[in-house]
Design an enzyme around this catalytic site. Structure first.
Site, mmCIF file in Angstrom:
data_model
loop_
_atom_site.group_PDB
_atom_site.id
_atom_site.type_symbol
_atom_site.label_atom_id
_atom_site.label_comp_id
_atom_site.label_asym_id
_atom_site.label_seq_id
_atom_site.Cartn_x
_atom_site.Cartn_y
_atom_site.Cartn_z
ATOM 1 N N ALA A 162 -70.337 8.033 -39.927
ATOM 2 C CA ALA A 162 -71.775 7.766 -40.032
ATOM 3 C C ALA A 162 -72.530 8.932 -39.410
ATOM 4 O O ALA A 162 -71.934 9.789 -38.754
ATOM 5 C CB ALA A 162 -72.135 6.475 -39.311
ATOM 6 N N LYS A 163 -73.785 9.009 -39.636
ATOM 7 C CA LYS A 163 -74.650 9.987 -38.954
ATOM 8 C C LYS A 163 -76.075 9.486 -39.091
ATOM 9 O O LYS A 163 -76.412 8.782 -40.048
ATOM 10 C CB LYS A 163 -74.525 11.362 -39.626
ATOM 11 C CG LYS A 163 -74.855 12.511 -38.715
ATOM 12 C CD LYS A 163 -73.678 12.808 -37.804
ATOM 13 C CE LYS A 163 -73.875 14.040 -36.978
ATOM 14 N NZ LYS A 163 -72.625 14.403 -36.264
#
Ligand code: NAD
Length: 427
Positions: A116-117
């Site tokens: 994720a980011k």
């Protein structure tokens, strides 16, 4: 079927970095003859969240609208994991590309996470502590239904730090009605953060120097090391390299580089930066430009600042025999091809800087169990995971006659692809 005609990087996540990430993935998918259906699923991030929210400055003169993002690339492997950045060029496409790289990184070192980011588009410089706190709490509130210890666990990235994670943890905990430290990693130790997290990425990068040097027949003691970037990653990489008796001949920050062919005394450089905030004016070395760093005479080059610094323009003049990528995405595709051609041994970001997320994983495990390990125990486990992953990637690289980047991605992608196939399609 129509979506398969969309060019990589086109559409919702258009950005240079997403384009590069998909391009790398596509090359590896070809090499391993990846199932076409899985290939299509892995190209597209599973969840992309865009939020806008109001932000008032301290003087309350006006209310601005800020844009925030969180992309969760793959939810197949467990919760998702990845940093949150505050920077003026943050976009949905940028965080989507970085989320994909996080998936491969977690998979390469065998962590039970997808990638994720996230981020908020703003310049953190010049904002007061109170302003940063309001932004962080409101951004957290906007994405609160999508994060959690079993869902998605943020960490610091560019422009964010331990304090930011403490505010996210507090906001989330207030909504839950009880303290939930495992919602973020990279927290201050007082809140259940890992003591070893701060040094983990830089030390992890350098833990691969010895096995890489052994592989290419380079003597570690006395090897000349150049480090671009002297922040969290670069500084601890310099400390770890000097502990191995390497000669750290140059380091740089955004103000420029310092160079001494006989080797810098790393302790003195750190002391100067701690006292002055920058390398500017450091008395005991020659001062050089940032661009000169990459072509200095040296044995090992560690890019540890920003992306896209090793390019077709400087790659032919790089003198190092070994490159350890501390930064994310420091090498362009063209430079990568030149290094391959020149037989320069390159340990890619998804492997070399995985020490950070590995210690984040340890932090999460300890928070969930409320049982904390000693620093020595944490560092020993980090070394074990890094050296095992390195040996596995090197074996793939030699067996299949591919570069270390291709080998690392093969390892990362294959594990996720198998998991997707075995879980099947719902409904
Ligand atoms: P940081 O902000 O602590 O340090 C960045 C360093 O780069 C500083 O010395 C800064 O002066 C320098 N710098 C910034 N912009 C520059 C520019 N345009 N040209 C030259 N130098 C510049 O950041 P960090 O945490 O050390 O991260 C560095 C890199 O490592 C980033 O690419 C980050 O995504 C990656 N990374 C960090 C971690 C981590 O745990 N911190 C983990 C994995 C990857």
């Amino acid at each position: 079927m129509e979506s398969r005609d969309i060019a990589p990087g086109a559409g919702e996540w258009e950005s240079e970095i997403y384009h590069e990430a998909v391009g790398q993935f596509d090359r590896v998918a070809e090499l391993i003859n990846l199932d076409e259906n899985v290939r299509e699923r892995l190209r597209c991030p599973q969840r992309s969240i865009i939020v806008t929210f109001p932000f008032r400055r301290d003087e309350y003169a006006e209310v601005d609208t800020l844009y925030g993002y969180r992309v969760q690339h793959v939810l197949t492997m467990g919760p998702t994991k990845g940093g949150i950045r505050y920077a003026p060029d943050v976009s949905l496409g940028e965080v989507a590309g970085l989320a994909m790289l996080m998936t491969w990184k977690c998979s390469i070192v065998g962590l039970p996470f997808g990638g994720a980011k996230g981020g908020v588009r703003l310049s953190p410089e010049g904002l007061t502590r109170a302003e940063l706190q309001r932004i962080t709490r409101r951004y957290t509130a906007e994405i609160i239904n999508f994060i959690g210890p079993n869902q998605d666990i943020p960490a610091p990235d560019l422009g964010t730090n331990e304090q930011t994670m403490a505010w996210i943890m507090d906001t989330y905990s207030q909504h839950q009605g009880h303290a939930t430290p495992a919602v973020v990693t990279g927290k201050p130790p007082e809140l259940g953060g890992s003591i070893a997290r701060r040094e983990a990425t830089g030390r992890g990068v350098v833990s691969l120097l010895t096995p890489s040097a052994d592989h290419i027949g380079l003597k570690v003691a006395g090897a000349r090391v150049v480090i671009h970037g002297f922040g969290n990653v670069g500084k601890y990489a310099a400390v770890a390299a000097s502990e191995l008796d390497c000669k750290v001949v140059a380091v740089s920050d955004i103000s420029g580089g310092v160079y001494d062919e006989n080797g810098l005394i790393v302790y003195n450089v750190i002391k100067w930066v701690d006292e002055n905030g920058t390398l500017e004016g450091f008395p005991d070395a020659d001062h050089i430009g940032n661009d000169d760093m990459f072509t200095l005479p040296c044995d090992v080059l560690i890019p540890a600042a920003v992306g896209g610094v090793l390019t077709a323009a400087n790659a032919p003049d790089v003198k190092a025999r070994l490159i350890l990528e501390g930064a994310n995405n420091p090498t362009t595709g063209e430079a990568d091809a030149i290094f391959k051609e020149r037989d320069i041994f390159l340990v890619p970001d998804v492997l070399a800087n995985a020490g950070g997320v590995t210690v984040s994983y340890f932090e999460w495990v300890q928070d969930l169990q409320n049982y904390f390990w000693s620093e020595n125990e944490t560092v020993a486990r980090l070394r074990e995971i890094m050296s095992r992953a390195f040996a596995e990637v090197l074996a793939i690289s030699m067996d299949r006659h591919v570069t270390m980047r291709e080998a690392a991605l093969i390892k990362g992608v294959e594990r996720v692809a198998k998991a997707k196939l075995v879980r099947g399609v719902y409904p």
